[in-house]
Enzyme design. Structure first.
Site, PDB file in Angstrom:
ATOM      1  N   GLY A  51     -17.821  42.998   4.765  1.00 51.05           N
ATOM      2  CA  GLY A  51     -16.621  42.286   4.352  1.00 51.05           C
ATOM      3  C   GLY A  51     -16.717  41.850   2.907  1.00 51.05           C
ATOM      4  O   GLY A  51     -17.453  42.432   2.108  1.00 51.05           O
ATOM      5  N   SER A  52     -15.983  40.812   2.554  1.00 49.94           N
ATOM      6  CA  SER A  52     -15.913  40.339   1.177  1.00 49.94           C
ATOM      7  C   SER A  52     -17.123  39.481   0.833  1.00 49.94           C
ATOM      8  O   SER A  52     -17.755  38.895   1.721  1.00 49.94           O
ATOM      9  CB  SER A  52     -14.638  39.513   0.975  1.00 49.94           C
ATOM     10  OG  SER A  52     -14.737  38.274   1.676  1.00 49.94           O
ATOM     11  N   GLU A  88     -23.072  43.812   3.847  1.00 54.73           N
ATOM     12  CA  GLU A  88     -22.536  44.843   2.956  1.00 54.73           C
ATOM     13  C   GLU A  88     -21.205  44.304   2.471  1.00 54.73           C
ATOM     14  O   GLU A  88     -20.253  44.193   3.235  1.00 54.73           O
ATOM     15  CB  GLU A  88     -22.379  46.177   3.694  1.00 54.73           C
ATOM     16  CG  GLU A  88     -22.239  47.358   2.734  1.00 54.73           C
ATOM     17  CD  GLU A  88     -20.862  47.459   2.108  1.00 54.73           C
ATOM     18  OE1 GLU A  88     -20.715  47.048   0.929  1.00 54.73           O
ATOM     19  OE2 GLU A  88     -19.946  47.927   2.772  1.00 54.73           O
ATOM     20  N   LEU A  89     -21.122  43.968   1.172  1.00 60.14           N
ATOM     21  CA  LEU A  89     -20.028  43.146   0.675  1.00 60.14           C
ATOM     22  C   LEU A  89     -19.170  43.821  -0.381  1.00 60.14           C
ATOM     23  O   LEU A  89     -18.458  43.171  -1.124  1.00 60.14           O
ATOM     24  CB  LEU A  89     -20.600  41.827   0.129  1.00 60.14           C
ATOM     25  CG  LEU A  89     -21.483  41.057   1.116  1.00 60.14           C
ATOM     26  CD1 LEU A  89     -22.040  39.801   0.459  1.00 60.14           C
ATOM     27  CD2 LEU A  89     -20.735  40.721   2.392  1.00 60.14           C
ATOM     28  N   CYS A 143     -14.950  50.121  -0.095  1.00 56.21           N
ATOM     29  CA  CYS A 143     -15.936  49.328  -0.834  1.00 56.21           C
ATOM     30  C   CYS A 143     -16.552  50.115  -1.983  1.00 56.21           C
ATOM     31  O   CYS A 143     -16.995  49.526  -2.971  1.00 56.21           O
ATOM     32  CB  CYS A 143     -17.028  48.825   0.110  1.00 56.21           C
ATOM     33  SG  CYS A 143     -17.994  50.133   0.904  1.00 56.21           S
ATOM     34  N   GLU A 175     -12.813  43.043  -7.729  1.00 56.17           N
ATOM     35  CA  GLU A 175     -12.588  44.147  -6.793  1.00 56.17           C
ATOM     36  C   GLU A 175     -11.154  44.045  -6.286  1.00 56.17           C
ATOM     37  O   GLU A 175     -10.819  43.123  -5.537  1.00 56.17           O
ATOM     38  CB  GLU A 175     -13.575  44.080  -5.635  1.00 56.17           C
ATOM     39  CG  GLU A 175     -13.431  45.238  -4.663  1.00 56.17           C
ATOM     40  CD  GLU A 175     -14.391  45.138  -3.482  1.00 56.17           C
ATOM     41  OE1 GLU A 175     -14.679  46.180  -2.863  1.00 56.17           O
ATOM     42  OE2 GLU A 175     -14.837  44.017  -3.163  1.00 56.17           O
ATOM     43  N   VAL A 176     -10.303  44.970  -6.684  1.00 57.90           N
ATOM     44  CA  VAL A 176      -8.875  44.886  -6.378  1.00 57.90           C
ATOM     45  C   VAL A 176      -8.597  45.219  -4.915  1.00 57.90           C
ATOM     46  O   VAL A 176      -7.750  44.609  -4.274  1.00 57.90           O
ATOM     47  CB  VAL A 176      -8.073  45.823  -7.305  1.00 57.90           C
ATOM     48  CG1 VAL A 176      -6.591  45.802  -6.951  1.00 57.90           C
ATOM     49  CG2 VAL A 176      -8.265  45.409  -8.762  1.00 57.90           C
TER      50      VAL A 176
END
Length: 489
Positions: A234-235, A256-257, A290, A384-385
């Site tokens: 996720g974020s 994992e971001l 991602c 990160e758009v």
């Protein structure tokens, strides 16, 4: 709405239900909506925190016998699951397209990746799981891998199947039980699909439980004492909360971001191919990946030509309902994400970026957008758009390119496009990234390869290949003597 292979994913099986080895009624529900059309596709069952408690206890009971079965049995089951993903490809692709906004090509690639991941996990089940080590005493001394226990897997909406299976498959193959919490917006393609595939493959009840829900359900999974390992995708903002929560309980938390990835284009490369690689890196799945390229760094001598050709290519792409084969971009996942993307584009233009093309939307369909960046980076370049936006900035030397790549808190993927591999390796040695691709796009993954990033892209965890042994097992030291040791106080 009927699809090939519908029997496996027939909504009458899962509508308003959660999966704990069997489907049973949920206390809460959510409409499954097609973001491209607004059509209601079904009713997903949502879990409660009480469901998490029951699921964890059930999983703990089931995992003991699962860990004891022959590795060859677990491997065979994973191979069956992989074959079932391929067999039911049409039905699964249909749900990925209609529920997550995937294009046909992206959805097919995701199903193929799920099948391959299962086959790789099958090989993992039979891999060497320890080593003999030297001892200063007359005994056999060795290490061995044992299953970690109950694994919590929390996944996002953007690659709902691929990001779930990359944790579920190796965890099961190595003898664990799994509590899977997919994003509620993709509860079918990220949850129901896995439940049905593994049930059809013959997985024992309780070893995989699917608990779509809100943040409270995710928190309950992290907090439960029977859950020993948490895999979260996720974020960075959400990842911090997950890490803090799990850290207080001394749990292994794997994050994992995502990342604001850089695509570096040198002046000796084929510019037309570079443009296509850049477009693929920024616009695949509407940029909701991602590994997407959020920063195009282009040598100053070809900067103008690259920007013009990327904009021309972006203009040629068809945006629309991804159920049609000629569509290159589908919808963003929801209004909130669309508005965030548009805010970043507008703020960047206000700050000095040139809007070369795009920057408009119709409903949830956002046109692929190219921004020519000024000397001072704008919001769309810095953040990160997670949308189809390609900010492009010029550089002059390898040293400047290295500095620009490193000037970001994330470090997931970097792509370097050049005819000079030696120059590319020089740059690769100087950039902080978990994955560097020379003459490939930033979006690139194989299940047998380690996947993960540096900085705000994660906490050092790697998914894939032998890295999964570290993720889903504990290392135990075992010594064996032929007779009882003689000891004195």
């Amino acid at each position: 709405m009927r699809r090939a292979g519908m029997s496996l994913l027939d909504p009458t099986l899962w509508s308003g239900r959660i999966f704990t080895g069997l489907w049973h009624p949920a206390t809460q529900t959510r409409e499954v909506i097609n973001p491209a059309t607004g059509e209601r596709l079904g009713i997903a069952g949502l879990a409660s925190t009480m469901d998490v408690t029951a699921a964890a206890e059930h999983a703990e009971q089931a995992r003991g016998t699962w860990a004891q079965v022959a590795a060859s049995y677990r491997a065979a089951l994973l191979r069956r699951a992989g074959d079932l993903f391929s067999e039911h490809q049409d039905a699964i692709v249909g749900w990925l397209v209609s529920e997550s906004g995937s294009t046909q090509a992206k959805a097919k690639a995701e199903v193929a990746a799920a099948a391959q991941t299962c086959h790789e996990a099958a090989a993992l089940a039979n891999s060497p799981y320890g080593e003999v080590i030297r001892s200063g005493q007359p005994r056999l001394s060795l290490t061995r891998r044992i299953p970690a226990g109950v694994i919590g897997v929390i996944t996002p909406f953007n690659m709902p199947l691929a990001l779930a299976i990359r944790a579920v498959a190796p965890a099961l193959a190595l003898g664990n039980a799994v509590l899977l919490k997919p994003d509620a917006r993709t509860a079918v393609s990220g949850g129901v699909v896995l439940a049905q595939i593994f049930a059809a493959a013959g997985l024992r009840k309780g070893l995989l439980q699917v608990l779509a829900g809100d943040a409270a359900v995710g928190a309950a999974i992290i907090d439960h004492p029977l859950v020993r390992v948490v895999s979260f995708t996720g974020s960075p903002q959400a990842g911090r909360h997950v890490a803090e929560r799990g850290g207080r309980l001394l749990k292994r938390v794997m994050l994992e971001l995502g990342g604001n990835n850089a695509l570096v284009v040198f002046d000796d490369t084929d510019i037309d191919r570079a443009v296509r690689a850049g477009a693929f890196s920024s616009f695949l799945h509407q940029g909701q990946v991602c590994m997407a390229a959020g920063r195009h760094l282009v040598h100053e001598s070809i900067y103008g030509e690259y920007v013009a050709k990327l904009a021309e290519f972006a203009d040629s792409l068809i945006v629309g309902d991804p159920s049609h084969n000629d569509v290159a971009l589908g919808p963003l996942i929801d209004v909130r994400q669309r508005d965030r993307v548009h805010h970043l584009v507008e703020a960047s233009v206000k700050a000095g970026a040139k809007l070369v093309t795009g920057g408009t939307f119709d409903a949830l369909f956002y046109r692929p957008t190219v921004l020519a960046e000024p000397a001072e980076p704008t919001e769309a370049y810095r953040e990160e758009v997670f949308g189809p936006v390609a900010p492009v900035r010029a550089f002059s030397t390898v040293s400047e390119a290295a500095k620009l790549v490193a000037d970001n808190e994330t470090g997931l993927a970097v792509s370097i496009l050049t005819a000079d591999v030696g120059k590319a390796m020089t740059l690769a040695d100087r950039v902080p990234a978990g994955m560097v691709h020379i003459n490939d796009p930033t979006i690139d993954h194989e299940p047998q390869a380690p996947f993960g990033g540096f900085g705000l892209s994660g906490n050092g965890w790697r998914a894939g290949g032998l890295s999964d042994l570290d993720a889903y097992t504990e290392t135990q030291w075992l010594t064996i003597r032929p007779e009882l040791a003689k000891v004195t106080l």
